[in-house]
Design a protein around this motif. Structure first.
Motif, PDB file in Angstrom:
ATOM      1  N   GLY A  62      38.696  39.713  49.308  1.00 45.39           N
ATOM      2  CA  GLY A  62      39.702  39.747  48.201  1.00 45.39           C
ATOM      3  C   GLY A  62      41.000  40.487  48.764  1.00 45.39           C
ATOM      4  N   ARG A  65      43.220  38.449  50.894  1.00 43.56           N
ATOM      5  CA  ARG A  65      43.808  37.467  50.076  1.00 43.56           C
ATOM      6  C   ARG A  65      44.914  38.192  49.280  1.00 43.56           C
ATOM      7  N   ASP A 153      43.804  38.768  40.550  1.00 46.76           N
ATOM      8  CA  ASP A 153      43.388  37.104  40.828  1.00 46.76           C
ATOM      9  C   ASP A 153      42.355  36.967  42.135  1.00 46.76           C
ATOM     10  N   SER A 154      42.964  37.835  43.202  1.00 49.42           N
ATOM     11  CA  SER A 154      42.391  37.994  44.680  1.00 49.42           C
ATOM     12  C   SER A 154      40.977  38.701  44.483  1.00 49.42           C
ATOM     13  N   THR A 157      38.725  36.263  42.521  1.00 54.37           N
ATOM     14  CA  THR A 157      38.379  35.024  43.023  1.00 54.37           C
ATOM     15  C   THR A 157      37.362  35.381  44.250  1.00 54.37           C
ATOM     16  N   GLN A 160      33.842  35.924  42.757  1.00 51.83           N
ATOM     17  CA  GLN A 160      33.041  34.939  42.486  1.00 51.83           C
ATOM     18  C   GLN A 160      32.669  34.100  43.452  1.00 51.83           C
ATOM     19  N   CYS A 172      34.195  37.731  33.357  1.00 52.62           N
ATOM     20  CA  CYS A 172      35.588  37.769  34.134  1.00 52.62           C
ATOM     21  C   CYS A 172      36.707  38.237  33.345  1.00 52.62           C
ATOM     22  N   ARG A 199      46.066  33.552  34.545  1.00 52.40           N
ATOM     23  CA  ARG A 199      46.543  32.399  35.319  1.00 52.40           C
ATOM     24  C   ARG A 199      47.772  31.974  34.649  1.00 52.40           C
ATOM     25  N   LEU A 246      40.437  30.773  50.358  1.00 52.17           N
ATOM     26  CA  LEU A 246      40.687  31.096  49.116  1.00 52.17           C
ATOM     27  C   LEU A 246      41.715  31.058  48.345  1.00 52.17           C
TER      28      LEU A 246
END
Length: 300
Positions: A62, A65, A153-154, A157, A160, A172, A199, A246
């Protein structure tokens, strides 16, 4: 069996200590003791989702990313290129980021507030002009909102995909809500409070994002040119491959990042499972201790 078990424990401690020293820096052991052993109220209790995410080995994926995604905002990248020293001292920057995340996630409320104040003081000094002529400043709430959204978000993501305990949908949302407390303290105005809002923030930023020459240069450094010993290059390559996998496809393409053919995607994912599993094994606390390790990550 006892000999094998003891040998495994010795190996685990050795690898874990080396990895922790690389990620947390020379002050890591002292910082870890203060973070986890100091008495006092915390921002987040042991049941909170943020502790699950930030304490897992998936943060290695993460964090990579997050760095790649954050670089796509020209003003954020200009600030990093001019002020962060990520090329000259990448491990120092990693240690500072790791410590900040550990303090705010696990430390006392007083220490968390002190860490935030220190970051905000640094931000006030980070100003300049991007290559397109636009001025930037690191304490700009709009820019902070992008850095925060890309980071959260990273982390989520990656968790998960590779976390030992993937979160439910409600969990989440709880993780995003937990991170909003830190974001607000840092100066983000109205950070997202659930995945849907997260998002939406990312979508709103999309028209502002592009890969500058500095962003592509940073991506090459992160993915292809990290200052690592030979023994660490293979697992690091697995981490970066999965961080790229990802990423949104348009982001990887813009940064000129190599993407594995679709047929190799399961192999890439398997390599991420293996490496994060090994990191999780190596950095698990000793059997005689319940103190979790400082979470390894990159980001701020």
């Amino acid at each position: 069996m006892d000999v094998i078990r003891r040998g495994s424990e010795v190996l685990r401690n050795r690898v874990g200590s080396q990895l922790f020293a690389q990620v947390a820096g020379p002050d890591g052991p002292r910082n870890r003791e203060r973070i986890h052993q100091s008495p006092g109220p915390r921002w987040f209790g042991p049941e909170r989702a943020i502790r699950v995410v930030h304490g897992d080995a998936a943060m290695f994926v993460g964090g990579l990313r997050a760095l790649l995604l954050q670089s796509l905002h020209p003003l954020a990248m200009a600030a990093v290129a001019a002020h962060s020293g990520f090329r000259g001292d990448p491990w120092g920057r990693l240690a500072r980021t790791s410590t900040f995340l550990a303090v705010t996630t696990y430390g006392t409320a007083d220490d968390a507030e002190t860490a935030v104040a220190q970051v905000r003081a640094v931000h006030t000094r980070v100003t300049g002009t991007a290559e397109d002529g636009r001025p930037y400043r690191a304490d700009d709430p709009h820019l902070l909102a992008w850095v925060h959204a890309a980071e959260v978000d990273s982390f989520l993501t990656a968790h998960q995909a590779f976390g030992a305990q993937p979160l439910t949908r409600n969990e989440c949302d709880a993780y995003v809500r937990d991170t909003a407390r830190i974001a607000t303290a840092l100066g983000v105005a109205q950070p997202p409070l659930d995945v849907e809002q997260l998002r939406a923030v990312l979508d709103r930023f999309r028209p502002e994002l592009r890969a500058t020459a500095a962003a592509r240069d940073a991506a090459r450094f992160i993915v292809k040119e990290p200052p690592l010993p030979r023994a660490a290059r293979v697992p690091y390559k697995a981490l970066t491959a999965n961080a790229v996998a990802l990423m949104p496809a348009w982001a990887s393409l813009a940064l000129g990042l190599p993407t594995a053919p679709r047929l190799l995607a399961p192999m890439t994912r398997r390599s991420g499972d293996v490496v994060t599993g090994l990191i999780r094994w190596a950095m698990a606390p000793p059997a005689s201790s319940r103190t979790p390790p400082a979470p390894p990550s990159t980001g701020r």
